[in-house]
Design a protein around this motif. Structure first.
Motif, mmCIF file in Angstrom:
data_model
loop_
_atom_site.group_PDB
_atom_site.id
_atom_site.type_symbol
_atom_site.label_atom_id
_atom_site.label_comp_id
_atom_site.label_asym_id
_atom_site.label_seq_id
_atom_site.Cartn_x
_atom_site.Cartn_y
_atom_site.Cartn_z
ATOM 1 N N GLU A 29 0.830 -1.202 0.000
ATOM 2 C CA GLU A 29 0.000 0.000 0.000
ATOM 3 C C GLU A 29 0.873 1.264 0.000
ATOM 4 O O GLU A 29 0.624 2.198 -0.765
ATOM 5 C CB GLU A 29 -0.932 -0.013 1.201
ATOM 6 C CG GLU A 29 -1.967 -1.129 1.141
ATOM 7 C CD GLU A 29 -2.542 -1.493 2.502
ATOM 8 O OE1 GLU A 29 -2.464 -0.660 3.442
ATOM 9 O OE2 GLU A 29 -3.079 -2.605 2.636
ATOM 10 N N ALA B 169 -9.771 0.095 3.500
ATOM 11 C CA ALA B 169 -8.982 -0.018 4.736
ATOM 12 C C ALA B 169 -9.711 -0.914 5.741
ATOM 13 O O ALA B 169 -10.939 -1.040 5.694
ATOM 14 C CB ALA B 169 -8.760 1.360 5.335
ATOM 15 N N ALA C 4 -5.183 7.224 -1.722
ATOM 16 C CA ALA C 4 -5.294 7.092 -0.267
ATOM 17 C C ALA C 4 -6.723 7.352 0.208
ATOM 18 O O ALA C 4 -7.230 6.643 1.084
ATOM 19 C CB ALA C 4 -4.320 8.045 0.423
ATOM 20 N N VAL C 5 -7.366 8.340 -0.365
ATOM 21 C CA VAL C 5 -8.750 8.642 0.020
ATOM 22 C C VAL C 5 -9.666 7.494 -0.381
ATOM 23 O O VAL C 5 -10.497 7.034 0.422
ATOM 24 C CB VAL C 5 -9.213 9.977 -0.607
ATOM 25 C CG1 VAL C 5 -10.721 10.148 -0.485
ATOM 26 C CG2 VAL C 5 -8.492 11.146 0.050
ATOM 27 N N LYS D 169 -8.913 -2.225 -4.337
ATOM 28 C CA LYS D 169 -7.525 -2.697 -4.310
ATOM 29 C C LYS D 169 -6.998 -2.883 -5.725
ATOM 30 O O LYS D 169 -5.852 -2.511 -6.025
ATOM 31 C CB LYS D 169 -7.423 -4.003 -3.521
ATOM 32 C CG LYS D 169 -7.607 -3.797 -2.033
ATOM 33 C CD LYS D 169 -7.427 -5.101 -1.277
ATOM 34 C CE LYS D 169 -7.531 -4.860 0.217
ATOM 35 N NZ LYS D 169 -7.067 -6.005 1.002
ATOM 36 N N TRP E 133 -8.875 4.381 -0.843
ATOM 37 C CA TRP E 133 -8.541 3.250 0.025
ATOM 38 C C TRP E 133 -9.150 3.442 1.417
ATOM 39 O O TRP E 133 -9.766 2.529 1.971
ATOM 40 C CB TRP E 133 -7.029 3.109 0.131
ATOM 41 C CG TRP E 133 -6.597 1.802 0.685
ATOM 42 C CD1 TRP E 133 -6.570 1.411 1.996
ATOM 43 C CD2 TRP E 133 -6.132 0.684 -0.056
ATOM 44 N NE1 TRP E 133 -6.104 0.128 2.100
ATOM 45 C CE2 TRP E 133 -5.833 -0.340 0.860
ATOM 46 C CE3 TRP E 133 -5.918 0.455 -1.420
ATOM 47 C CZ2 TRP E 133 -5.341 -1.581 0.465
ATOM 48 C CZ3 TRP E 133 -5.428 -0.775 -1.811
ATOM 49 C CH2 TRP E 133 -5.144 -1.776 -0.870
ATOM 50 N N GLY E 134 -8.966 4.616 1.975
ATOM 51 C CA GLY E 134 -9.473 4.886 3.316
ATOM 52 C C GLY E 134 -10.989 4.845 3.410
ATOM 53 O O GLY E 134 -11.545 4.437 4.429
ATOM 54 N N LEU E 135 -11.647 5.250 2.355
ATOM 55 C CA LEU E 135 -13.107 5.233 2.366
ATOM 56 C C LEU E 135 -13.690 3.831 2.235
ATOM 57 O O LEU E 135 -14.719 3.527 2.841
ATOM 58 C CB LEU E 135 -13.661 6.117 1.237
ATOM 59 C CG LEU E 135 -13.485 7.617 1.406
ATOM 60 C CD1 LEU E 135 -13.976 8.355 0.160
ATOM 61 C CD2 LEU E 135 -14.218 8.123 2.641
ATOM 62 N N ARG F 138 -10.476 -0.346 8.695
ATOM 63 C CA ARG F 138 -11.485 0.488 9.371
ATOM 64 C C ARG F 138 -12.018 1.537 8.402
ATOM 65 O O ARG F 138 -12.053 2.739 8.707
ATOM 66 C CB ARG F 138 -10.877 1.159 10.590
ATOM 67 C CG ARG F 138 -10.471 0.168 11.651
ATOM 68 C CD ARG F 138 -9.953 0.858 12.864
ATOM 69 N NE ARG F 138 -9.461 -0.127 13.823
ATOM 70 C CZ ARG F 138 -8.758 0.161 14.873
ATOM 71 N NH1 ARG F 138 -8.436 1.409 15.116
ATOM 72 N NH2 ARG F 138 -8.358 -0.778 15.689
ATOM 73 N N ALA F 139 -12.462 1.084 7.246
ATOM 74 C CA ALA F 139 -12.940 1.982 6.192
ATOM 75 C C ALA F 139 -14.115 2.820 6.685
ATOM 76 O O ALA F 139 -14.925 2.372 7.499
ATOM 77 C CB ALA F 139 -13.360 1.169 4.971
ATOM 78 N N ARG F 140 -14.184 4.028 6.186
ATOM 79 C CA ARG F 140 -15.277 4.936 6.551
ATOM 80 C C ARG F 140 -16.623 4.358 6.141
ATOM 81 O O ARG F 140 -17.616 4.499 6.838
ATOM 82 C CB ARG F 140 -15.042 6.294 5.865
ATOM 83 C CG ARG F 140 -16.130 7.306 6.065
ATOM 84 C CD ARG F 140 -16.044 7.891 7.469
ATOM 85 N NE ARG F 140 -16.938 8.998 7.598
ATOM 86 C CZ ARG F 140 -18.099 8.933 8.255
ATOM 87 N NH1 ARG F 140 -18.482 7.822 8.820
ATOM 88 N NH2 ARG F 140 -18.866 9.982 8.340
#
Length: 123
Positions: free
Chosen positions: A19, A60, A52-53, A76, A55-57, A62-64
């Motif tokens: 990542e 991840a 990154a945004v 991915k 992925w994070g949303l 603990r995705a939003r």
């Protein structure tokens, strides 16, 4: 198939490195793909930031927005695929193939491991 604990930890560590490498490669590609310095800087920041945004949303741990596994795998594939293409775009086709192959194997192992853990927890 549930991975033994040491292999699970190793695969999760490799996932994190992949990542981070994807973000670095996207920044490298952004910097190398334009002539004006302002555009270089914009692409070098925007490409990894967008990945990154995304992925994070959605991807991840603990995705939003928790989404079903196919959506996580799609994110991915987009991020790792973009990094693979970026490596090819900066004239490193061998690295691109190696990165893509490692990302596919890592993701496949992690997915199988998570499915086994989920199945085991349900029984």
């Amino acid at each position: 198939m549930r991975l033994p604990t040491p292999l699970h930890v190793l695969n999760e560590g490799l996932a994190l490195l992949l990542e981070l490498a994807a973000l670095a490669v996207l920044a490298w590609w952004g910097w190398a793909s334009a002539d004006p310095v302002a555009l270089r800087l914009l692409l070098a920041v925007a490409a990894p930031a967008a990945a990154a945004v995304l992925w994070g949303l959605f991807a991840a741990p603990r995705a939003r927005f928790p989404v079903p596994l196919p959506a996580v795998l799609t994110v991915k594939a987009l991020v790792f695929g973009a990094a693979t293409l970026a490596l090819a775009g900066v004239d490193h086709p061998t690295w691109a193939i190696a990165f893509g192959a490692v990302a596919v194997v890592n993701t496949a192992l992690a997915t199988a491991d998570r499915r086994a853990a989920t199945h085991r927890n349900r029984t």
